[in-house]
Design a protein around this motif. Sequence first.
Motif, PDB file in Angstrom:
ATOM      1  N   LYS A   1       0.948  -1.709   0.208  1.00 56.14           N
ATOM      2  CA  LYS A   1      -0.166  -0.335  -0.099  1.00 56.14           C
ATOM      3  C   LYS A   1       1.002   1.577   0.032  1.00 56.14           C
ATOM      4  CE  LYS A   1      -4.051  -0.714   0.695  1.00 56.14           C
ATOM      5  NZ  LYS A   1      -4.883  -1.302   1.500  1.00 56.14           N
ATOM      6  N   GLN A   2       1.799   1.163   1.071  1.00 57.37           N
ATOM      7  CA  GLN A   2       2.653   2.320   0.670  1.00 57.37           C
ATOM      8  C   GLN A   2       3.498   2.494  -1.003  1.00 57.37           C
ATOM      9  OE1 GLN A   2       5.726   1.262   3.640  1.00 57.37           O
ATOM     10  NE2 GLN A   2       5.431   2.892   5.320  1.00 57.37           N
ATOM     11  N   GLN A   3       3.725   1.278  -1.544  1.00 59.97           N
ATOM     12  CA  GLN A   3       3.715   1.717  -3.039  1.00 59.97           C
ATOM     13  C   GLN A   3       3.051   2.616  -3.304  1.00 59.97           C
ATOM     14  OE1 GLN A   3       5.486  -1.618  -4.138  1.00 59.97           O
ATOM     15  NE2 GLN A   3       7.720  -1.570  -4.085  1.00 59.97           N
ATOM     16  N   ILE A   4       2.208   2.249  -3.059  1.00 56.56           N
ATOM     17  CA  ILE A   4       0.760   3.051  -4.133  1.00 56.56           C
ATOM     18  C   ILE A   4       1.432   4.333  -4.049  1.00 56.56           C
ATOM     19  CG2 ILE A   4      -1.379   2.781  -4.624  1.00 56.56           C
ATOM     20  CD1 ILE A   4      -1.687  -0.039  -3.945  1.00 56.56           C
ATOM     21  N   VAL A   5       1.027   4.867  -2.388  1.00 64.50           N
ATOM     22  CA  VAL A   5       1.241   5.808  -2.079  1.00 64.50           C
ATOM     23  C   VAL A   5       1.896   6.500  -2.842  1.00 64.50           C
ATOM     24  CG1 VAL A   5       0.959   6.701   0.386  1.00 64.50           C
ATOM     25  CG2 VAL A   5      -0.483   5.494   0.299  1.00 64.50           C
ATOM     26  N   LYS A   6       3.069   5.623  -2.142  1.00 65.39           N
ATOM     27  CA  LYS A   6       4.321   6.885  -2.959  1.00 65.39           C
ATOM     28  C   LYS A   6       4.259   7.392  -4.196  1.00 65.39           C
ATOM     29  CE  LYS A   6       8.107   4.561  -1.051  1.00 65.39           C
ATOM     30  NZ  LYS A   6       9.436   3.832  -1.474  1.00 65.39           N
ATOM     31  N   LEU A   7       3.675   5.785  -5.348  1.00 67.31           N
ATOM     32  CA  LEU A   7       3.663   5.958  -6.303  1.00 67.31           C
ATOM     33  C   LEU A   7       3.051   7.348  -6.713  1.00 67.31           C
ATOM     34  CD1 LEU A   7       4.747   3.541  -8.358  1.00 67.31           C
ATOM     35  CD2 LEU A   7       2.585   3.505  -8.977  1.00 67.31           C
TER      36      LEU A   7
ATOM     37  N   ALA B   1      -7.154   8.849   0.194  1.00 65.95           N
ATOM     38  CA  ALA B   1      -8.027   8.126  -0.272  1.00 65.95           C
ATOM     39  C   ALA B   1      -7.612   6.357   0.419  1.00 65.95           C
ATOM     40  CB  ALA B   1      -8.560   8.048  -0.938  1.00 65.95           C
ATOM     41  N   LEU B   2      -6.403   6.309  -0.057  1.00 62.80           N
ATOM     42  CA  LEU B   2      -5.199   4.797  -0.272  1.00 62.80           C
ATOM     43  C   LEU B   2      -4.755   4.583   1.345  1.00 62.80           C
ATOM     44  CD1 LEU B   2      -3.738   5.004  -3.689  1.00 62.80           C
ATOM     45  CD2 LEU B   2      -5.184   3.329  -2.183  1.00 62.80           C
ATOM     46  N   GLY B   3      -4.403   6.103   1.626  1.00 65.65           N
ATOM     47  CA  GLY B   3      -3.820   5.282   3.067  1.00 65.65           C
ATOM     48  C   GLY B   3      -4.939   5.406   4.423  1.00 65.65           C
ATOM     49  N   ALA B   4      -5.806   6.243   4.407  1.00 59.96           N
ATOM     50  CA  ALA B   4      -7.280   6.110   4.534  1.00 59.96           C
ATOM     51  C   ALA B   4      -7.390   5.251   5.552  1.00 59.96           C
ATOM     52  CB  ALA B   4      -7.879   7.499   5.000  1.00 59.96           C
ATOM     53  N   ALA B   5      -7.712   4.334   3.865  1.00 60.04           N
ATOM     54  CA  ALA B   5      -8.861   3.188   4.112  1.00 60.04           C
ATOM     55  C   ALA B   5      -7.735   1.747   4.914  1.00 60.04           C
ATOM     56  CB  ALA B   5      -9.067   2.735   2.628  1.00 60.04           C
TER      57      ALA B   5
ATOM     58  N   VAL C   1      -9.504  -0.905   5.495  1.00 57.08           N
ATOM     59  CA  VAL C   1      -9.508  -2.062   3.873  1.00 57.08           C
ATOM     60  C   VAL C   1      -8.626  -2.340   2.892  1.00 57.08           C
ATOM     61  CG1 VAL C   1     -11.132  -3.589   5.955  1.00 57.08           C
ATOM     62  CG2 VAL C   1     -11.451  -2.184   4.013  1.00 57.08           C
ATOM     63  N   GLN C   2      -8.579  -2.860   2.331  1.00 66.04           N
ATOM     64  CA  GLN C   2      -8.295  -2.929   1.098  1.00 66.04           C
ATOM     65  C   GLN C   2      -9.118  -2.630  -0.239  1.00 66.04           C
ATOM     66  OE1 GLN C   2      -7.442  -7.056   0.713  1.00 66.04           O
ATOM     67  NE2 GLN C   2      -6.069  -7.084   0.079  1.00 66.04           N
ATOM     68  N   ALA C   3      -8.437  -1.872  -0.922  1.00 71.33           N
ATOM     69  CA  ALA C   3      -9.469  -0.665  -1.954  1.00 71.33           C
ATOM     70  C   ALA C   3      -9.965  -1.986  -2.727  1.00 71.33           C
ATOM     71  CB  ALA C   3      -8.391  -0.234  -2.617  1.00 71.33           C
ATOM     72  N   SER C   4     -11.060  -0.885  -3.169  1.00 72.16           N
ATOM     73  CA  SER C   4     -11.875  -2.710  -4.356  1.00 72.16           C
ATOM     74  C   SER C   4     -11.134  -2.445  -5.380  1.00 72.16           C
ATOM     75  CB  SER C   4     -13.063  -2.318  -4.168  1.00 72.16           C
ATOM     76  OG  SER C   4     -13.738  -1.232  -5.065  1.00 72.16           O
ATOM     77  N   PRO C   5     -11.000  -3.243  -6.132  1.00 69.70           N
ATOM     78  CA  PRO C   5     -10.705  -3.191  -7.804  1.00 69.70           C
ATOM     79  C   PRO C   5     -11.343  -2.240  -7.841  1.00 69.70           C
ATOM     80  CG  PRO C   5     -11.621  -5.737  -7.078  1.00 69.70           C
ATOM     81  CD  PRO C   5     -12.036  -4.726  -5.742  1.00 69.70           C
ATOM     82  N   GLU C   6     -12.928  -1.763  -8.515  1.00 70.14           N
ATOM     83  CA  GLU C   6     -13.081  -0.915  -8.765  1.00 70.14           C
ATOM     84  C   GLU C   6     -12.628   0.717  -8.423  1.00 70.14           C
ATOM     85  OE1 GLU C   6     -15.138  -0.941 -11.474  1.00 70.14           O
ATOM     86  OE2 GLU C   6     -15.379   1.263 -11.450  1.00 70.14           O
TER      87      GLU C   6
ATOM     88  N   GLY D   1      -1.955 -10.881  -8.356  1.00 69.88           N
ATOM     89  CA  GLY D   1      -1.888 -10.197  -9.519  1.00 69.88           C
ATOM     90  C   GLY D   1      -1.611  -8.749  -9.592  1.00 69.88           C
ATOM     91  N   LYS D   2      -1.705  -7.524  -8.683  1.00 63.31           N
ATOM     92  CA  LYS D   2      -1.600  -6.257  -8.054  1.00 63.31           C
ATOM     93  C   LYS D   2      -0.311  -6.109  -7.588  1.00 63.31           C
ATOM     94  CE  LYS D   2      -4.448  -3.344  -5.157  1.00 63.31           C
ATOM     95  NZ  LYS D   2      -5.370  -2.757  -4.400  1.00 63.31           N
ATOM     96  N   LYS D   3       0.053  -7.481  -6.867  1.00 63.09           N
ATOM     97  CA  LYS D   3       1.052  -6.855  -5.719  1.00 63.09           C
ATOM     98  C   LYS D   3       2.242  -7.377  -6.864  1.00 63.09           C
ATOM     99  CE  LYS D   3       3.492  -9.659  -3.190  1.00 63.09           C
ATOM    100  NZ  LYS D   3       3.591 -11.182  -1.363  1.00 63.09           N
ATOM    101  N   THR D   4       2.040  -8.590  -7.569  1.00 62.76           N
ATOM    102  CA  THR D   4       3.271  -8.673  -8.665  1.00 62.76           C
ATOM    103  C   THR D   4       3.185  -7.126  -9.946  1.00 62.76           C
ATOM    104  OG1 THR D   4       2.507 -10.590  -8.992  1.00 62.76           O
ATOM    105  CG2 THR D   4       3.639 -10.054 -11.135  1.00 62.76           C
TER     106      THR D   4
END
Lengths: 155, 282, 104
Positions: free
Chosen positions: B2-8, B18-22, B24-29, B182-185
């Motif tokens: 998650k940190q990576q995404i946020v960094k990204l 939004a990402l950091g505050a969630a 639970v895992q963000a939904s695919p949508e 898949g997302k992790k990859t």
Amino acid sequence: MNALRRNVLKGATGAGAVAVAVAAGLITPARVLAATPRAAFDAKGVPDTLKALGIASPADSKDITIKAPDIAENGAVVPVEVTSGIAGTSAIAILAEKNASPLVAGFDFQGGAQGFISTRIKMANTSMVRAVVTAGGKTYTAAKEVKVTIGGCGG
Amino acid sequence: MKQQIVKLLAGMASLGIALGAASVQASPEQDRQDLIQYYTAKYPNIKIEDYVYGTLAFDTDSKARAQYDTIMQTPPYQAVLEKGKKMWDTPLRNGKTYADCLPNGGRNIAGNYPYFDEKAGRVVTLADAINACRVAAGEAAYKLGDAATMGTLTAYMRTLSDGMLMNIKVEGPKALAAYEDGKKTFFSRAGQLNFSCATCHVQNAGLRLGSELISPAVGQAVHWPVFHGGDSLMQLQTRYANCFKDMRHVSAPVGSAKLNNLEYFHSYLSNGLPTKASVFRK
Amino acid sequence: MAEPMKIRATMQGDVADVKVLMNHPMETGLRKDAKTGQLVPAHHINTVTAKVNGAVVLEGSMAGGVSKNPFLGFKVKGAKAGDTIELSWEDNKGDKRTDTAKIG
């Protein structure tokens, strides 16, 4: 390639001389059409290619339209379309100036064929794509630059 | 992760929050929307619909698109599609055709793949479904990623779904787990260059890597197989494997759970975009 | 045996618009095989001839500079729907191919 024919074509750049050859029965009318000497495909550089084609110094013409992409993502298939608005256009040759052998193709028109040709060519580098048009025994030319990007791992 | 995404997505404060505050895992949508927001914020003039053209989406003055459009009118690889049609029309050993075996006669289905098969507990790609038809008919499965067999067949078969909107579903915890894998990859850095898929196709989409313009991840999954340089066929997972190799990773094999899950996630990102198989690429 | 050409000819006003796709590797002779490192011998179409109802309208000469699976588009004035268009090519190894289509 018929050696006689090549000599005829080499020596006779004017339409008149070819007509004489035809009249003399040296070549049949159907063969006159194939006016692109094979050797021109091996010529290096634009001046030598034009020489091999038997063309001295074609005049620049705004009546020749070259449609080709400004940027070719892939040099292996570059669409090129040449339209000649010059009356009596009988031949169009296409050159990619920086290719090892610049002459790509030559087309001769007869009957109702219009001064128009569309094809796809290989380009080694960013360069001018040149069209040389023959009309009424005279030659005309125009060119357009196509930028070729290298690589090829696109998805 | 998650940190990576946020960094990204740094610089996109609202997204980061939004990402950091969630908790639970963000939904695919949510993931898909976040990515689209990221791209549109960066390239407000480019429509997401145009992302199906890959790098050509960034060619806003249509200078390079001209080549694509002209070639697509009369593709030089027509003979391959015809070969694929012949394979498609030829009955299998049990007398049935692929059309008999696949849902909806094989038409307008490509956008449903890959899907998560609850019973099998894994992601099933369209290639898997075709091989299942072959095996059920007493024929040997095609080698996945092989251009002459699976590639040629699907180069035609997928055109039967042209225009169908990508419609990947992630339902239930197991499907979500496959999606997350898949997302992790996609987001994990690895290999000698320490790049992730996202390093290029999210963060640097629209910029150049060497001489190459980089395509956005959204829209990437809708147009396979592609024909490079006029007639060289490549399928999506082969492209993944090559991408890993180019970035000096060791790729998991084509058809492995890792690449299937990646395709699942990656295809989800293109949901809502029209599929168009067998396109020209540089 | 070379694969057949695709010929599409449609009338646009009084001009027949002809599009042809040939199947040919069009090897320049300058390309190295990625696996063996050996030069791939030149193998390309040398001449292309187009006829409408038996009369030659276009004669083309080419070499390896034309893309693989060559595409040709040209226009013939005075041709009519239903006329027969015939395309032939011959390559540097003596292979030949002739295909016909009706102008639609």
